[in-house]
Design an enzyme around this catalytic site. Structure first.
Site, short mmCIF file in Angstrom:
data_model
loop_
_atom_site.label_atom_id
_atom_site.label_comp_id
_atom_site.label_asym_id
_atom_site.label_seq_id
_atom_site.Cartn_x
_atom_site.Cartn_y
_atom_site.Cartn_z
N ILE A 5 0.84 -1.19 0.00
CA ILE A 5 0.00 0.00 0.00
C ILE A 5 0.87 1.24 0.00
O ILE A 5 1.99 1.23 0.54
CB ILE A 5 -0.97 -0.02 1.22
N CYS A 6 0.37 2.30 -0.64
CA CYS A 6 1.02 3.61 -0.62
C CYS A 6 2.44 3.55 -1.19
O CYS A 6 2.67 3.01 -2.26
CB CYS A 6 0.99 4.15 0.81
N GLY A 7 3.42 4.08 -0.48
CA GLY A 7 4.78 4.14 -0.97
C GLY A 7 5.40 2.81 -1.29
O GLY A 7 6.33 2.72 -2.11
N THR A 28 4.11 0.58 -3.01
CA THR A 28 3.87 0.27 -4.42
C THR A 28 4.99 0.84 -5.29
O THR A 28 5.37 0.23 -6.29
CB THR A 28 2.52 0.82 -4.90
N ALA A 41 -2.72 -0.98 -3.23
CA ALA A 41 -3.72 0.04 -2.90
C ALA A 41 -3.01 1.36 -2.69
O ALA A 41 -1.80 1.41 -2.40
CB ALA A 41 -4.50 -0.34 -1.65
#
Length: 203
Positions: A106-108, A110, A157
């Site tokens: 999730i977030c960074g 990715t 996500a």
């Protein structure tokens, strides 16, 4: 998870600037459904989250193996975008995926997977397309404008979707399925009280 079944293990990666809010739903409900959640850090030295909370990792990344694992969770952190300090976690994600063990980012995180080449051929999402494009990755054609995306063993996500992130994890691992999975999402994302009865098995 039904009583008597073997305990399953989810590994939560923790590191300095860990984004506290992004995995709370996921880890809490995994733990309430028969999973053991273990934290894995760069070393076993304590790390400090964005909120200033100190976490003592259960094990160091060098000791983590996919054998016996059911999931690796990578959360966001400022460190994903400030250098290569967390690159070993992305490389470990490759090892897990190659072994057929799900990875949820999730977030960074990715962006870390993008730099590692793990999003080049898999459907995925993130904060916005240009965030991943800045990594120089080659997977833009596989970007999906969605709250969260599952492609085989990979879940992704953006930073504003911790509930959708958890939904995808639960669906992939069979924690909740069908109407109960939908009800869980409606309850925690939309405060839909009608979903409570479904989760309790009375509807």
């Amino acid at each position: 998870m039904e009583a008597g079944t073997e305990t399953r293990t989810a590994y939560l990666a923790v590191y300095d600037t860990f984004a506290d809010w992004e995995t709370g739903h996921t880890t809490a409900h995994l733990a309430r459904n028969g999973f053991t959640v273990r934290t894995v850090g760069p070393t076993t030295d304590p790390v400090t989250t964005m909120a200033g909370l100190r976490i003592q990792p259960d094990l160091a990344l060098t000791d983590l193996r996919p054998e016996g694992a059911d999931l690796l969770i990578l959360t966001g952190a400022d460190l994903w975008d400030s250098g290569d300090e967390l690159a070993p976690f992305a490389r470990t994600a490759r090892v897990f995926l190659d072994a057929g063990v799900p990875v949820a980012a999730i977030c960074g995180a990715t962006a870390g997977l993008a730099r590692e080449g793990l999003l080049d051929e898999r459907a995925h999402t993130s904060a916005v397309p240009r965030y991943l494009a800045a990594t120089g990755y080659r997977g833009s054609a596989h970007y999906r404008d969605a709250d969260a995306v599952t492609d085989g063993d990979l879940i992704t996500a953006g930073p504003t979707e911790p509930v959708a992130f958890a939904r995808e994890v639960f669906g992939r691992l069979g924690v909740y399925e069908g109407k109960r999975l939908d009800a869980w999402y409606r309850l925690y994302q939309r405060s839909d009280v009608s979903a409570y009865d479904v989760l309790q098995g009375s509807s």
